[in-house]
Structures are given as structure tokens and as C-alpha cells.
Design an enzyme around this catalytic site. Sequence first.
Site, PDB file in Angstrom:
ATOM      1  CE1 TYR A 125      -3.740  52.119  15.193  1.00 39.07           C
ATOM      2  CE2 TYR A 125      -5.568  53.375  16.114  1.00 39.07           C
ATOM      3  CZ  TYR A 125      -4.825  52.215  16.055  1.00 39.07           C
ATOM      4  OH  TYR A 125      -5.172  51.146  16.838  1.00 39.07           O
ATOM      5  CD  GLU A 213      -3.994  48.413  14.986  1.00 37.49           C
ATOM      6  OE1 GLU A 213      -3.755  49.067  16.013  1.00 37.49           O
ATOM      7  OE2 GLU A 213      -3.313  47.427  14.637  1.00 37.49           O
TER       8      GLU A 213
END
Length: 403
Positions: A125, A213
Site C-alpha cells: 500500500y 493512493e
Amino acid sequence: MNLHEYQAKELLKKNGAAIQEGIVAETPAQALEAAQKLKELYNSDWVVVKSQIHAGGRGKGKIEGKDQNGVALAKNHDKVTEIATNLLGGVLVTKQTGPAGRKVNKILVAQDVYYPGESEVKEFYFSVLLDRGTGKNVIIYSTEGGMDIEEVAEHTPELVHKEWVDPSVGLQDFQTRKIAFNLGLSGNAFKEMTKFAKAVYNTYISTDAAMVEINPCLKTSDNKIIAVDGKISLDDNALYRHKDLEALKDENEQDPTEIEAEKAELNYVKLDGNVGCMVNGAGLAMATMDIIKLSGGDPANFLDVGGTANAERVEKAFRIILKDPNVKAILVNIFGGIVRCDRVAQGIVDAYKSIGDIPVPIIVRLQGTNAEEGKKIIDESGLKVRGAIQLKEAAAEVKNALA
């Protein structure tokens, strides 16, 4: 302003980040053509077909009425056509869309990057956003990619790392090496991650983004680091500097009422409650929504008319609020500082008469310059409008209106 995955990936690629390559399609025929082009480039029949909507959880989401996920692997071209047919025009329901779902107008046919090789495939992530508490940008990253980062942070917070970046200095090489080390990388993958982190941070800075993101960020079996997904949220207040990015806006992903409000230069966000709000100032709007909750209601919207609450602007605001069938009452809460309350009151009366009979109670709370005069105009208008000066009076009127 949110971007689609394919748009976010193009910006990442422009700034030097490696991405999962793909081709956008709006019909099953275009999807098949895209799959054929990807086979020529990567010598594989396998492709991933990904719905393009402004919501996460697409892989676990389902097309309404069909057993079709929003992201699916196609191992042959017949499957590409089948998946594309199921997705395009369908309503995808995910955890983030809620039960209403979102219509899929575009899909991304992307290369399969989970190919076999010498080393293990790993998902990470990676995101960049502003930490308002420190006044610095922060890179949040984790070895637990492909999952909801909120759940990772709640159950295994030690697996979530943060690297703060002073915007006046920028991301330094020692910081990118620290990120790669904390992710357990070595060799070529380590070097790739340092370059990838710089590219993502540069994307964030160059676009004036509110957030970038990537989940998952993938270490492939041949030790490349690529963005498999990409989300970019742009700062609306900076779009005047990026007309090229503003042109990427997809109005199909916005509520039609919000689009109308934007064109009228009103700050409007639709909510799920039963009391419409019209205020001047974001802080006052938050306080107004609190008052509505304390009165036993729920705010149906956030609507800031700004400092020019004239009759035309007020009328547009009323019409937008009344498009919501759930609205049972409207609370107008105006502080007369720049604008005088008596002028606002007259604008409300004129707007009411222009619209005609408004089917829900209207409570008007005016405070500030000429507040008493404004209340008098409201009270003597002969219209079904209830005036108030104190917040507690307005709260009581809201409660009575919902009774």
C-alpha cells in the site's frame, strides 16, 4: 475532484512511475480490440477487465442483478467480451457506493501483471497526502497492500509506516531508501521502489493533489515496482492552475444536483437527512448541521451561499434544496457581516414569491447587521416563513416543523 483509475495512472506514468498498462473501452467491441493489442505487446491472452467508477472495493463489488465482479480476470478473448458486456451499462454496487451503486460507462482492459517468475509477487500500500497537524506531506505505506488500510491500521498498526516530508525541501533519497527497507525489499526491487516513491511524490506535488493512493503497489515476479491501481483526488481550489486536469472531470460520476450547484457557484453537498440547510460560511454550516441533529432531525445537505446572498442566489439555492424529495423543512442560517440581514431577508421573500408555493416549512435565522430589521421583513411578508434570531429559537422551530 476525483479521477478515474486510468486517468490517475496516466499522470503517474507521466511523472516516471511504472504502471500496469491498459486501454480504455466503452463498448465490448472496443474491449476485445484492446485485449488483442495487449496480446501483441505482452504475448499473453490474459487481461484484467476493470470497471471505471469513482469508488473503491470494485473487485469485491457486484453488478446489480448479475454474478459479475467489478474487476475480473479474462483468460481468453471470449471471456473479455462476456465480462465487458456484463460491466458496461450495469450498476456496480460496492462498499463505498452504498446500495444505490454507480453506473459503469467505461472499463479498463489491462495487462496481467501477476505472471510467474523467479521471485515472489508482493502487494504493498502506498499513498501521499497532507498531514495538517504537522504542516507536512506524509507518505503512508504498508506491506499489507490490496486490503483496506483502515482495517490494517486498526488491527495491525505496526504494519503501517509513515514518512513525513517537509514541502520546502522535498522527498530526500535517504527517505526513499528507508521506505524500500521498511517494505523488506532488496536488490533491483529496492532500487525500483526508491524511484517509484519519488515519482509518486512528484505526481502529488505537480498536480496539487489532495491525495494520491496506490493500492496495490506491486512487486512483480521479475522485481519491478508498478502501480496496479491508482486513485488521485485533486484539490478543487487549485484547479484554476490546471485547466488540463479540470478537463478530466467526469460529470457522470457526480450527483446532477451538485453539478447544477457548481455551475451556480454554490458550495453544495447532498446528504441523507430530512432538513435542508442554507448558510453563508463553512463553519456556520457545520454548526447549523449540529443544531439540526440536536433538534431531532438530520441535515439533508451542506449548502454555502457565500457572501452574496441576494435574491437570485437564494432562489437558486432554494430550488436545488427542493430537488431532494426527502427534505421536510429548510433552515436558513445567515450571519450578516459582509451582507446586511435586511437585504438577505428581502432576497428570501423575493425568492419565495418567484418560486411560488414552497411545500415545506422554512425557518430563517438571521444574526448580525440589521438582524431585527431582517426578522421584521420575514414576519411581515405574509409567507409561510418562520423567523428567528437566536440559534435556540431556530432549533425549536426546526423541531416543531418536523413534529
